[in-house]
Design a protein around this motif. Structure first.
Motif, mmCIF file in Angstrom:
data_model
loop_
_atom_site.group_PDB
_atom_site.id
_atom_site.type_symbol
_atom_site.label_atom_id
_atom_site.label_comp_id
_atom_site.label_asym_id
_atom_site.label_seq_id
_atom_site.Cartn_x
_atom_site.Cartn_y
_atom_site.Cartn_z
ATOM 1 N N ASP A 258 12.359 -80.063 -66.324
ATOM 2 C CA ASP A 258 12.531 -79.812 -64.570
ATOM 3 C C ASP A 258 12.265 -77.605 -64.921
ATOM 4 O O ASP A 258 12.145 -77.377 -63.513
ATOM 5 C CB ASP A 258 13.926 -80.323 -64.303
ATOM 6 N N THR A 259 12.815 -77.263 -65.969
ATOM 7 C CA THR A 259 12.968 -75.538 -65.592
ATOM 8 C C THR A 259 11.753 -75.064 -66.070
ATOM 9 O O THR A 259 11.580 -74.246 -65.318
ATOM 10 C CB THR A 259 13.799 -75.530 -66.984
ATOM 11 N N ASP A 260 11.025 -75.776 -66.940
ATOM 12 C CA ASP A 260 9.654 -75.279 -67.097
ATOM 13 C C ASP A 260 8.872 -75.731 -65.802
ATOM 14 O O ASP A 260 7.969 -74.512 -65.332
ATOM 15 C CB ASP A 260 8.773 -76.000 -68.008
ATOM 16 N N ALA A 261 8.799 -76.310 -64.978
ATOM 17 C CA ALA A 261 8.176 -76.257 -63.855
ATOM 18 C C ALA A 261 8.458 -75.851 -62.351
ATOM 19 O O ALA A 261 7.975 -75.583 -61.965
ATOM 20 C CB ALA A 261 8.476 -78.041 -63.705
ATOM 21 N N ALA A 262 10.096 -75.430 -62.646
ATOM 22 C CA ALA A 262 10.450 -74.852 -61.373
ATOM 23 C C ALA A 262 9.965 -73.340 -61.832
ATOM 24 O O ALA A 262 9.338 -71.984 -60.883
ATOM 25 C CB ALA A 262 11.928 -74.708 -61.054
ATOM 26 N N TYR A 263 10.176 -72.875 -63.328
ATOM 27 C CA TYR A 263 9.948 -71.540 -63.127
ATOM 28 C C TYR A 263 8.074 -71.380 -62.834
ATOM 29 O O TYR A 263 7.264 -69.831 -62.611
ATOM 30 C CB TYR A 263 10.032 -70.816 -64.456
ATOM 31 N N GLU A 264 7.366 -72.258 -63.653
ATOM 32 C CA GLU A 264 5.764 -72.493 -63.557
ATOM 33 C C GLU A 264 5.001 -72.459 -62.074
ATOM 34 O O GLU A 264 4.554 -71.802 -61.790
ATOM 35 C CB GLU A 264 4.906 -73.386 -63.483
ATOM 36 N N ALA A 265 6.366 -72.489 -61.080
ATOM 37 C CA ALA A 265 6.486 -72.682 -59.629
ATOM 38 C C ALA A 265 6.334 -71.542 -58.819
ATOM 39 O O ALA A 265 5.436 -70.877 -57.934
ATOM 40 C CB ALA A 265 6.753 -73.883 -58.863
ATOM 41 N N VAL A 266 7.721 -70.886 -59.472
ATOM 42 C CA VAL A 266 7.220 -69.608 -58.554
ATOM 43 C C VAL A 266 6.832 -68.836 -59.293
ATOM 44 O O VAL A 266 6.656 -67.501 -58.215
ATOM 45 C CB VAL A 266 9.295 -69.345 -59.042
ATOM 46 N N ALA A 267 6.118 -68.667 -60.076
ATOM 47 C CA ALA A 267 5.326 -67.521 -60.513
ATOM 48 C C ALA A 267 3.902 -67.323 -59.879
ATOM 49 O O ALA A 267 3.222 -67.115 -60.096
ATOM 50 C CB ALA A 267 4.806 -67.848 -62.379
ATOM 51 N N GLU A 268 4.026 -68.596 -58.881
ATOM 52 C CA GLU A 268 3.243 -68.677 -58.124
ATOM 53 C C GLU A 268 2.779 -67.361 -57.239
ATOM 54 O O GLU A 268 1.920 -66.337 -56.412
ATOM 55 C CB GLU A 268 2.813 -69.786 -57.431
ATOM 56 N N PHE A 269 4.386 -67.075 -56.678
ATOM 57 C CA PHE A 269 4.800 -65.906 -56.057
ATOM 58 C C PHE A 269 4.734 -64.688 -56.644
ATOM 59 O O PHE A 269 5.636 -64.158 -57.083
ATOM 60 C CB PHE A 269 6.154 -66.576 -54.910
#
Length: 530
Positions: A258-269
């Motif tokens: 879950d942490t990997d999924a969240a961090y990859e997503a927030v890196a889009e910004f």
């Protein structure tokens, strides 16, 4: 002495990582074990006052070609590979003056580290070890007679075994060390081959090897009956593998996922443009928002689905500050991950002793390369990472109505998020925040309906009189195969749509959008995430 126990009388040490070397070698010498070594290892031992014979003295052949040829010699490999109970092997050793080597201690040239620090092509090539893997594999093959160590972490175990067995090793230890030795050379060769594939631009090589080092033992996998560990690969991508855990319970398998999924997503910004927060539950974003501050972004993200956010993972694209920390810890949260954190924020999070705080040191590049791997029965699928970014896409307006600037900003925002939502994915967004997310449904229209229902639930929880989907935009990770999914979004109150396009029924979907007064843009890029 039992026949499976083997006395160590002669050891060969050739290490790049010299941590613990002198203490270990001294303990061997105190047991009367003769030491052989090479190059820098030999120099370190001699400077420490230890008697060590240089490999050149054993082979009667000088090092040459910048040290490339030194241990590749029968006097070395014969001493490692000879089967002690084989009369023919013993006769060959006697005839050629070869003495046995009972312990091989080798760790390899720092190839992975050289690549990670951006070494030149020639520098990387020079750091590909040849003699080291050959000695390791030879010793591991002959583990019935020879012990092999590839990791300084195993020095203590071997010394303890010698102390317990009168200077001998047992077969179970030698087998364990042999397994680790082969795994190490396999991971090393995988790093080299994958680096070469990247250099040559070969996306699908005939042979693909994946190797990593265990970074963390896990109590279990997705479920308690599954064994699991976290392995770090040579790829230096900011995230869980690079993060310092400042506090909290040990990470679980699901936490890491879950942490990997969240961090990859927030890196889009882009943190230079906006503060952004992603809240993830079961590998899907349940709230994403951007704002002038992390605290503002968190409140907007939480509003999308505060029920699912309970016990979730929170990722931030900027340094965690006190205001944001105070708000995040106000509800039960499993993990917070950010590039960094202020001392004040760290102190606030410390009040929740079980909450894991991870500082990754940077953000992953959403445009970066690398592999995504998934196992299937009898093999695995490997693909390049989905590094398509909406800011780089040529958005094509396909409806009569052109989206407003505000709608266009929200459309880009929603498509960023849809990239990280399990397919079929539908994302409603308004004012730089998700207001409804539909994920992982077999039908795209069902995802659209779920997202609309979520938007209504969020509005009700906030005391709003109408659904948050009213006046929103909607993003779809793939094309609408029929107009029904798009019409469900229109019924929910969406005013603009972003989708890849490419369906044989695109004309039908465009007509439906025009009839509903929607603005719609095509990206030409799909973001399936299974």
């Amino acid at each position: 002495m039992p026949h499976d126990r083997k006395i160590i009388t002669r050891a060969l040490l050739s290490v790049s990582d010299k941590s613990g070397l002198i203490g270990f070698a001294s303990a061997l010498a105190q047991r009367g074990i003769a030491l052989i070594s090479t190059g820098g290892t030999h120099k370190a031992l001699v400077e420490a006052g230890l008697a060590a014979k240089d490999v050149a003295e054993v082979t009667q052949f000088p090092e040459m070609m910048d040290g490339r040829v030194k241990t590749l010699h029968p006097a070395i490999h014969g001493g490692i590979l000879a089967v002690r109970g084989n009369p023919e092997h013993q006769a060959a050793m006697l005839a050629h003056g070869i003495s046995t080597i009972d312990l091989v201690v080798v760790n390899l040239y720092p190839f992975e580290e050289t690549v990670a620090r951006g070494g030149s092509f020639d520098d990387c090539i020079e750091n590909i070890d040849i003699g080291g893997p050959a000695m390791i594999r030879a010793a591991a093959k002959n583990h019935a007679d020879v012990a092999v160590i590839v990791d300084p972490a195993d020095y203590e175990a071997l010394l303890a075994e010698l102390a317990a067995n009168g200077g001998a090793t047992t077969l179970p230890l030698r087998r364990r060390l042999a397994q680790k030795a082969y795994a190490r050379t396999a991971a090393y060769d995988a790093a080299v081959s994958n680096w070469f594939a990247g250099i040559e631009g070969i996306g699908t090589p005939d042979f693909r090897a994946i190797g990593g080092r265990r970074a963390l033992d896990l109590r279990y996998g997705e479920n308690p009956h599954q064994q699991a560990a976290f392995y770090a690969t040579p790829e230096q991508r900011p995230g869980v593998s690079t993060a310092r855990q400042l506090q909290g319970k040990q990470l679980s398998f699901n936490n890491i996922n879950d942490t990997d999924a969240a961090y990859e997503a927030v890196a889009e910004f882009d943190p230079q443009r906006t503060a952004a927060v992603v809240i993830v539950k079961h590998a899907n974003p349940c709230g994403v928002a951007e704002g002038d501050s992390l605290a503002e972004a968190y409140e907007k993200a939480l509003r999308c689905d505060s029920v699912s956010a309970f016990g979730g993972v929170v990722a931030l694209n900027r340094t965690l500050d006190a205001e944001a920390a105070q708000r995040i810890v106000s509800i039960f949260t499993e993990v917070i991950i950010a590039p960094d954190a202020t001392e004040e924020a760290i102190a606030i999070v410390a009040g929740k002793k079980n909450l894991r705080l991870l500082l990754a040191g940077g953000l992953p590049d959403p445009r970066g390369g690398g592999l995504a791997v998934r196992t299937v029965a009898g093999g695995f699928l490997a693909q390049t990472r989905d590094n398509a970014v909406v800011d780089d896409m040529d958005l094509r307006v396909v409806t009569r109505r052109v989206p407003t600037e505000a709608e266009l900003a929200d459309l880009r925002f929603a498509f960023r998020v849809a990239k990280h939502v399990k397919s079929n994915a539908i994302v409603y967004a308004r004012d730089g925040a998700t207001v409804g997310i539909g994920a992982g449904q077999m039908s795209r229209v069902d995802s659209s309906r779920i997202a609309a229902w979520k938007a209504q639930e969020a509005a009700t929880a906030a005391g709003a009189t109408e659904s948050f989907a009213k006046g929103s935009v909607v993003a779809s990770d793939a094309f609408f195969p029929f107009a029904d999914g798009l019409l469900a979004a229109a019924e929910a109150g969406a005013t603009a749509v972003i989708q890849p396009g490419g369906s044989i029924r695109d004309d039908e979907v465009i007509r439906a959008a025009d009839d509903a007064g929607l603005a719609m843009v095509f990206t030409g890029h799909r973001h399936f995430r299974h």
